[in-house]
Scaffold this active site. Sequence first.
Site, short mmCIF file in Angstrom:
data_model
loop_
_atom_site.label_atom_id
_atom_site.label_comp_id
_atom_site.label_asym_id
_atom_site.label_seq_id
_atom_site.Cartn_x
_atom_site.Cartn_y
_atom_site.Cartn_z
N GLU A 31 -5.10 15.88 -22.55
CA GLU A 31 -4.72 17.20 -23.05
C GLU A 31 -4.16 17.12 -24.48
O GLU A 31 -3.94 16.03 -25.02
CB GLU A 31 -3.72 17.84 -22.08
CG GLU A 31 -4.35 18.02 -20.71
CD GLU A 31 -3.46 18.72 -19.70
OE1 GLU A 31 -2.25 18.87 -19.93
OE2 GLU A 31 -4.01 19.13 -18.65
N GLU A 66 -14.35 14.18 -16.69
CA GLU A 66 -15.80 13.94 -16.63
C GLU A 66 -16.36 13.69 -18.03
O GLU A 66 -17.22 12.83 -18.23
CB GLU A 66 -16.51 15.16 -16.02
CG GLU A 66 -16.12 15.45 -14.57
CD GLU A 66 -14.93 16.39 -14.44
OE1 GLU A 66 -14.06 16.38 -15.34
OE2 GLU A 66 -14.87 17.11 -13.44
N1 THU Z 1 -9.82 19.08 -15.54
C1 THU Z 1 -10.63 17.98 -15.55
O1 THU Z 1 -10.34 16.99 -16.24
N2 THU Z 1 -11.74 18.00 -14.77
C2 THU Z 1 -12.06 18.98 -13.91
O2 THU Z 1 -13.05 18.86 -13.21
C3 THU Z 1 -11.22 20.18 -13.81
C4 THU Z 1 -10.13 20.29 -14.81
C5 THU Z 1 -8.59 19.03 -16.32
C6 THU Z 1 -8.56 19.86 -17.58
C7 THU Z 1 -7.07 20.06 -17.78
O3 THU Z 1 -6.55 18.94 -18.47
C8 THU Z 1 -6.51 20.06 -16.37
O4 THU Z 1 -7.51 19.49 -15.54
C9 THU Z 1 -6.13 21.42 -15.84
O5 THU Z 1 -7.19 22.32 -15.97
#
Ligand code: THU
Length: 135
Positions: free
Chosen positions: A41, A52
């Site tokens: 993030e 992913e």
């Molecule tokens: N997120 C992922 O990394 N992969 C997913 O399949 C769903 C969401 C992350 C993005 C963000 O950092 C956090 O999860 C909350 O949305």
Amino acid sequence: MSLLDAARDVRENAYAPYSHFKVGAAVRAASGTVYVGCNVENVAYPEGTCAEAGAIAAMVAAGETEIIEVCVIADSPTPVTPCGGCRQKLAEFSRGEVTVRMATVDGPEQVVTVADLLPGAFGLGHLGQGHGEKG
Ligand code: THU
């Protein structure tokens, strides 16, 4: 190491100080090699990247472009599903029948395919190129 173990391990490295939602992803490429990624993030929220996307970037950086198996894990009440953008990213490098194992830290799992996740995918056919193999 199984794909699930790889995803579970890399999830520990997720950088998620804003959502506190750590995600781990692992993809097995055609060579059999496993590539992993976690969400990263950013204080400028839209700049964050999904687990992913990280795994796919690692695979491509290593010179591979064919995914044969996917696993994603998070500490969620129900199996975590790839976001819309990640579904399109997975579809770029996967055949429709590639399985996506969606897992939770506590156990519940669901297995779907890339085609299940992205019906009606935008693909080469829409660009009028090739035979639309990528969708
Ligand atoms: N997120 C992922 O990394 N992969 C997913 O399949 C769903 C969401 C992350 C993005 C963000 O950092 C956090 O999860 C909350 O949305």
